[in-house]
Design a protein around this motif. Sequence first.
Motif, short mmCIF file in Angstrom:
data_model
loop_
_atom_site.label_atom_id
_atom_site.label_comp_id
_atom_site.label_asym_id
_atom_site.label_seq_id
_atom_site.Cartn_x
_atom_site.Cartn_y
_atom_site.Cartn_z
N GLU A 193 0.89 -1.08 0.10
CA GLU A 193 0.05 -0.08 0.01
C GLU A 193 0.92 1.33 -0.01
N HIS A 194 1.91 1.17 0.77
CA HIS A 194 2.89 2.25 0.64
C HIS A 194 3.43 2.70 -0.73
N GLU A 195 3.81 1.60 -1.40
CA GLU A 195 4.10 1.69 -2.86
C GLU A 195 3.20 2.32 -3.52
N ARG A 196 1.89 2.02 -3.34
CA ARG A 196 0.84 2.37 -4.48
C ARG A 196 0.18 3.71 -4.06
N LYS A 197 0.47 4.09 -2.73
CA LYS A 197 0.14 5.52 -2.39
C LYS A 197 1.18 6.57 -2.39
N ASN A 198 2.41 6.12 -2.36
CA ASN A 198 3.33 7.19 -2.44
C ASN A 198 4.54 6.83 -3.39
N ILE A 199 5.18 5.92 -3.15
CA ILE A 199 6.37 5.65 -4.15
C ILE A 199 6.14 5.88 -5.59
N MET A 200 5.19 4.78 -5.92
CA MET A 200 4.84 4.87 -7.69
C MET A 200 4.31 6.05 -8.26
N PRO A 201 3.35 6.52 -7.36
CA PRO A 201 2.65 7.90 -7.80
C PRO A 201 3.85 8.91 -8.01
N TYR A 202 4.89 9.10 -7.18
CA TYR A 202 5.68 10.12 -7.42
C TYR A 202 6.68 9.81 -8.46
N GLN A 203 7.10 8.76 -8.53
CA GLN A 203 7.89 8.12 -9.79
C GLN A 203 7.21 8.55 -11.20
N ILE A 204 6.15 8.17 -11.40
CA ILE A 204 5.41 8.53 -12.48
C ILE A 204 5.18 9.88 -12.85
N LYS A 205 5.01 10.81 -11.78
CA LYS A 205 4.92 12.07 -11.89
C LYS A 205 6.07 12.63 -12.33
N ASN A 206 7.25 12.27 -11.89
CA ASN A 206 8.19 12.99 -12.46
C ASN A 206 9.01 12.46 -13.59
N LEU A 207 8.14 11.63 -14.46
CA LEU A 207 8.88 11.39 -15.68
C LEU A 207 8.64 12.48 -16.69
N SER A 208 10.07 12.58 -17.40
CA SER A 208 9.94 13.64 -18.18
C SER A 208 9.03 13.52 -19.62
N SER A 209 8.60 14.63 -19.69
CA SER A 209 7.25 14.53 -20.98
C SER A 209 8.06 14.41 -22.35
N SER A 210 9.18 14.48 -22.29
CA SER A 210 10.19 14.79 -23.65
C SER A 210 10.29 13.07 -24.08
N ALA A 211 10.11 12.27 -23.25
CA ALA A 211 10.48 10.90 -23.45
C ALA A 211 9.09 10.28 -24.34
N ASP A 212 9.54 9.26 -25.08
CA ASP A 212 8.85 8.65 -26.18
C ASP A 212 7.50 7.74 -25.55
N PHE A 213 8.31 7.05 -24.44
CA PHE A 213 7.47 5.99 -23.71
C PHE A 213 7.67 5.46 -22.32
N LEU A 214 6.98 4.89 -21.60
CA LEU A 214 7.14 4.16 -20.37
C LEU A 214 7.13 2.88 -20.56
N ILE A 215 7.85 1.68 -20.23
CA ILE A 215 7.64 0.26 -20.36
C ILE A 215 7.95 -0.28 -18.81
N HIS A 216 6.53 -0.82 -18.40
CA HIS A 216 6.63 -1.50 -16.85
C HIS A 216 6.84 -3.05 -17.32
N LEU A 217 7.95 -3.51 -16.82
CA LEU A 217 8.56 -5.04 -17.06
C LEU A 217 7.63 -5.95 -16.12
N GLY A 218 6.71 -5.65 -15.79
CA GLY A 218 5.87 -6.64 -14.90
C GLY A 218 6.08 -6.75 -13.40
N ASP A 219 5.24 -7.50 -12.83
CA ASP A 219 4.78 -7.54 -11.04
C ASP A 219 4.36 -6.15 -10.56
N LEU A 220 3.11 -6.07 -10.89
CA LEU A 220 2.57 -4.90 -10.63
C LEU A 220 1.62 -5.11 -9.32
N GLN A 221 1.88 -6.05 -8.60
CA GLN A 221 1.25 -6.38 -7.35
C GLN A 221 1.77 -7.70 -6.76
N ASP A 222 1.35 -8.09 -5.36
CA ASP A 222 2.31 -9.18 -4.95
C ASP A 222 1.23 -10.53 -4.91
#
Length: 437
Positions: free
Chosen positions: A185-214
């Motif tokens: 829950e900590h990663e869902r509410k704090n860590i991952m939202p912060y990481q997504i928010k700080n991605l540069s909009s100049s990049a072409d895309f983001l790839i998530h390589l899997g394991d999005l839950q336990d």
Amino acid sequence: PAISAAVNGGQTTLDRAYNMRKAKSCPISPSHKEQKRKKKSMFWKRIGKSSLAAASNNKSLRKGGKKLQKKASDGDDESTECITTANSYADNSYFSEEELQEKAEKRRRDPWLIVLIVLVCVILGMGGYAGAIFLPDMMGKADTARGYKEAVKNGYTPTDISVSPSSGDGTSITFYAMADVPYTEHERKNIMPYQIKNLSSSADFLIHLGDLQDAADGCKATAYQAASDILKQSNIPVFVIPGDNDMNDCPNFEHGEEQWTKHFHHLDANWDHDFLVSRWGNLEESFAFLKNRILFFGLNIVGGYPKSRSEWKSRHAEHLYRVKEIMARQEDDYDIAVLLAHASPRSNHADFFEGEEGLASFVKDVQKPFLHLHGDDHVWAETEGAFDVDNYMMVSLDCGAIASPIKVEIDTKKENPIKISRVDANLEVDCCSEGWP
């Protein structure tokens, strides 16, 4: 000790005598036959009368009997009593005429029964082999690795064995990659939202390589929903491939597959982008696209324990066929290839990566830079010359709780075209901070 020695010699009859002796009793003489039938001991039920019949011609039984007789001559009364019974078994005097006839009839039946069983196994085996070869061709997919390879030889061609180049004549691309988050829950509410928010909009895309839950938490629908909602906040297109925790390791595989498909299948359709993505029919969670002379593969290659080993092998075989065909057919359309998959390659992935027909050997022959990004291990690792192939670079990503997504910049015009940055300031990259190869 004498009885134990006979038991170690594998004698079924004396085995029973040994158990009787442990119970301070040996009531197995002919005079106790009816009494023993009534008792129906669990031991008697387990071994069956056929075991005693088989013992009647056993040389080791006679040898064991001699040892017991010697022991009895030293004064062991219990052994003597048990020997008397064992001898009655050996010469069949314990059995009635009706039982002896029954045993003889069984011996006559047994060979035919064995022949029948062998014939049934042969017929079933031939049927299974034929099904593995012909069913994939008729159904448009492979159910086993052997079936898929045979189907290809018999003319079956998977759909979309080509990738259309995206528009434009550029030579560079920038993307982010992340894996193994969020688990808590900590990663869902704090860590991952912060990481997504700080991605540069100049990049072409983001790839998530899997394991999005336990998966240990039961693969709850709310966990898939939460991760999907976070990714949808990205200001750049997001592609997702499955990890073992997303489907394979779930208590109920079908439930995990349903949830992954519902929340992540074609997630990139939530953004406008110019990637001409080639989806792979019955393997739609996998994909390929070609942009600016860089060829990308996103594959469903996971760790954990396979739900079905035949499905696992079949999937590897079809992925391998597609990847090699696309790279071979469109050799003039790309300068660099990138593989995106979840699993850290282990022995149960050898059929895909290793051997003369494996991916690594093919990459070596192509002689173009090949970058392989994966999650699964949760810690950073760089392997230049993976699988003993000089042009193969494999990188294991940190899990999201340890580090932010990495940034990958590829420019085919540069002498060292691939540059990787671990966005967090205190994390270094040995292989590719200044470019590779």
